[in-house]
Write a protein that holds these residues in place. Structure first.
Motif, short mmCIF file in Angstrom:
data_model
loop_
_atom_site.label_atom_id
_atom_site.label_comp_id
_atom_site.label_asym_id
_atom_site.label_seq_id
_atom_site.Cartn_x
_atom_site.Cartn_y
_atom_site.Cartn_z
N ALA A 183 0.83 -1.21 0.00
CA ALA A 183 0.00 0.00 0.00
C ALA A 183 0.87 1.26 0.00
O ALA A 183 0.58 2.23 -0.71
CB ALA A 183 -0.91 -0.01 1.23
N ARG B 93 -7.27 -1.12 8.76
CA ARG B 93 -7.75 -1.67 10.03
C ARG B 93 -6.99 -1.06 11.21
O ARG B 93 -7.58 -0.54 12.14
CB ARG B 93 -7.57 -3.19 9.99
CG ARG B 93 -7.96 -3.92 11.24
CD ARG B 93 -7.74 -5.40 11.07
NE ARG B 93 -6.32 -5.72 10.79
CZ ARG B 93 -5.86 -6.93 10.60
NH1 ARG B 93 -6.68 -7.97 10.62
NH2 ARG B 93 -4.57 -7.14 10.37
N THR C 89 -4.39 -4.96 0.65
CA THR C 89 -4.24 -5.83 1.82
C THR C 89 -3.90 -7.23 1.30
O THR C 89 -3.91 -7.48 0.09
CB THR C 89 -5.54 -5.92 2.65
OG1 THR C 89 -6.49 -6.73 1.93
CG2 THR C 89 -6.13 -4.55 2.93
N SER C 90 -3.64 -8.13 2.23
CA SER C 90 -3.37 -9.51 1.81
C SER C 90 -4.65 -10.37 1.84
O SER C 90 -4.57 -11.58 1.66
CB SER C 90 -2.29 -10.10 2.70
OG SER C 90 -2.55 -9.79 4.05
N LEU D 131 -5.53 -13.67 -0.43
CA LEU D 131 -4.31 -14.39 -0.82
C LEU D 131 -4.48 -15.89 -0.52
O LEU D 131 -5.03 -16.24 0.52
CB LEU D 131 -3.13 -13.81 -0.03
CG LEU D 131 -1.74 -14.36 -0.31
CD1 LEU D 131 -1.32 -14.04 -1.74
CD2 LEU D 131 -0.72 -13.76 0.66
N GLN E 197 6.96 -5.19 -12.08
CA GLN E 197 8.08 -4.86 -11.18
C GLN E 197 9.26 -5.78 -11.51
O GLN E 197 10.42 -5.35 -11.50
CB GLN E 197 7.69 -4.87 -9.69
CG GLN E 197 7.15 -6.16 -9.10
CD GLN E 197 8.25 -7.11 -8.65
OE1 GLN E 197 9.32 -6.68 -8.27
NE2 GLN E 197 7.97 -8.39 -8.73
P1 NDP Z 1 1.92 -6.14 4.93
O1 NDP Z 1 1.94 -7.21 5.94
O2 NDP Z 1 2.98 -5.09 4.94
O3 NDP Z 1 0.49 -5.38 5.00
C1 NDP Z 1 -0.71 -6.11 5.05
C2 NDP Z 1 -1.90 -5.13 5.00
O4 NDP Z 1 -3.10 -5.91 4.93
C3 NDP Z 1 -2.03 -4.25 6.22
O5 NDP Z 1 -2.57 -3.00 5.85
C4 NDP Z 1 -3.03 -5.03 7.09
O6 NDP Z 1 -3.76 -4.20 7.98
C5 NDP Z 1 -3.95 -5.54 6.02
N1 NDP Z 1 -4.72 -6.72 6.44
C6 NDP Z 1 -4.28 -8.00 6.50
N2 NDP Z 1 -5.27 -8.81 6.92
C7 NDP Z 1 -6.36 -8.02 7.13
C8 NDP Z 1 -7.70 -8.26 7.55
N3 NDP Z 1 -8.12 -9.49 7.84
N4 NDP Z 1 -8.56 -7.20 7.62
C9 NDP Z 1 -8.15 -5.95 7.32
N5 NDP Z 1 -6.89 -5.66 6.91
C10 NDP Z 1 -6.00 -6.68 6.81
O7 NDP Z 1 1.89 -6.90 3.53
P2 NDP Z 1 2.34 -6.34 2.10
O8 NDP Z 1 1.85 -4.96 1.95
O9 NDP Z 1 3.77 -6.63 1.88
O10 NDP Z 1 1.52 -7.31 1.13
C11 NDP Z 1 0.11 -7.17 0.98
C12 NDP Z 1 -0.33 -8.00 -0.22
O11 NDP Z 1 0.27 -7.48 -1.39
C13 NDP Z 1 0.08 -9.49 -0.17
O12 NDP Z 1 -1.02 -10.25 -0.60
C14 NDP Z 1 1.20 -9.58 -1.16
O13 NDP Z 1 1.29 -10.86 -1.74
C15 NDP Z 1 0.77 -8.55 -2.17
N6 NDP Z 1 1.86 -8.02 -3.00
C16 NDP Z 1 1.71 -8.09 -4.35
C17 NDP Z 1 2.68 -7.62 -5.18
C18 NDP Z 1 2.49 -7.74 -6.65
O14 NDP Z 1 3.46 -7.56 -7.36
N7 NDP Z 1 1.29 -8.02 -7.14
C19 NDP Z 1 3.91 -6.99 -4.66
C20 NDP Z 1 3.95 -6.90 -3.21
C21 NDP Z 1 2.95 -7.42 -2.42
P3 NDP Z 1 -3.18 -3.82 9.45
O15 NDP Z 1 -2.22 -2.68 9.25
O16 NDP Z 1 -4.39 -3.45 10.21
O17 NDP Z 1 -2.51 -5.07 9.98
#
Ligand code: NDP
Length: 284
Positions: A136, A156, A198-199, A202, A256
């Motif tokens: 994000a 969240r 968010t994840s 996934l 990327q």
């Molecule tokens: P982070 O762990 O840094 O962040 C996860 C985010 O998801 C946080 O904002 C977290 O909120 C939120 N989140 C997770 N579970 C929940 C839930 N149940 N309800 C609400 N919010 C939730 O992970 P990344 O940012 O590194 O990765 C996020 C996703 O992006 C992954 O699925 C990853 O695979 C994908 N990704 C894809 C890429 C691509 O090239 N397509 C490149 C990089 C990542 P909170 O802050 O409240 O915990």
């Protein structure tokens, strides 16, 4: 003519790393371009990062990808940073420029290219990002640097969400606000681009979707998801049902990877080859 048996080395450091598929698309690209490069997927623990980064220099590697848990800590071992990497405070890739390590964050740039390939520009747009983690942050900062009018961060955890909104408002010319996410999120009608960063969704949680009032999504919105495994997320399926233009996370991943390929090799990336390699790997 003398032969060169030495391969140029790049790769990824992380832990966990075993399931990282990046090497598949990079190796396919090297083969397609006839380059003697190897992509090494290397398990590196948190406390071994300094030694590993010294290894990049000692082995005269062309560069390296960083993933969990090294994206922020690695900054200590770098000589220079790109503008976006400096603002984001995290890098996902490093280029070894004659012994000087330069850090860049290509996640958000890959995302922007995936939108551009679908004729979507962020310039002057209202962007809503669900999530405030690494993905994000990279997307928010790059959208702002690319001219987005306003970035709304819906997260969240309040602190993380507020931090990202403040960062964007302070370091870029875009407006930014944090919106708390304690009830089903209602998308404002003036939203141009809605992104799940968010994840949620996934693999293996493919039956989950972000808590959004999906009836507030309209056909004029572009809706995108960073989740790439499986790329056809429930979130995108719900948006498609409301007539939105959807963009999946595979494009971000491939683009990327393509940017990294070019930064390491100085050669244009074979996008189709990289996309096909990943799709095959994911059984798509
Ligand atoms: P982070 O762990 O840094 O962040 C996860 C985010 O998801 C946080 O904002 C977290 O909120 C939120 N989140 C997770 N579970 C929940 C839930 N149940 N309800 C609400 N919010 C939730 O992970 P990344 O940012 O590194 O990765 C996020 C996703 O992006 C992954 O699925 C990853 O695979 C994908 N990704 C894809 C890429 C691509 O090239 N397509 C490149 C990089 C990542 P909170 O802050 O409240 O915990």
């Amino acid at each position: 003519m003398s032969k060169n048996y030495r391969a140029e080395l790049v790769g990824a450091f992380g832990n966990p790393i075993d399931e990282n598929p990046t090497g598949v698309m990079e190796e396919a690209a090297f083969a397609a371009k006839g380059l003697n490069f190897r992509y090494l997927t290397v398990k590196v623990d948190k406390e071994d990062l300094e030694a590993a980064m010294n290894g990049v220099k000692a082995f005269q590697m062309k560069g390296i990808n960083l993933t969990i848990p090294h994206k922020v800590r690695v900054l200590e071992y770098l000589d220079e940073l790109s503008e976006a990497a400096r603002i984001i405070g995290a890098v996902n890739m490093v280029v070894n420029k004659d012994g000087k390590l330069w850090g860049e964050n290509t996640d958000g740039k890959g995302f922007l290219i995936s939108l551009k390939n679908e004729d979507v520009s962020v310039d002057g747009k209202n962007v809503v990002i669900l999530g405030a983690g690494g993905a994000a942050k990279a997307i928010g900062v790059e959208c702002a640097l690319a001219g987005a009018k306003k970035i709304t961060v819906v997260n969240r955890s309040r602190e993380r969400g507020q931090d990202l909104a403040h960062l964007i408002a302070e370091k870029t010319s875009a407006d930014s606000q944090y919106v708390s996410w304690d009830a089903s999120y209602r998308v404002e009608p003036n939203t141009d681009i809605l992104i799940n960063a968010t994840s949620i969704g996934l693999y293996p949680d493919v039956d989950k979707k972000p808590d959004v009032d999906y009836n507030t999504i309209t056909p004029s919105m572009v809706v995108s998801d960073v989740v790439f495994n499986d790329p056809n997320t429930l979130f995108l399926q719900e948006a498609a049902k409301r007539g939105s233009h959807t963009v999946n996370g595979l494009g971000m991943l491939v683009n990327q990877g393509a940017l990294n390929f070019t930064l390491w090799t100085g050669t244009e990336a074979p996008l189709d080859v990289m996309t096909d390699a990943l799709k095959k790997e994911f059984g798509l």
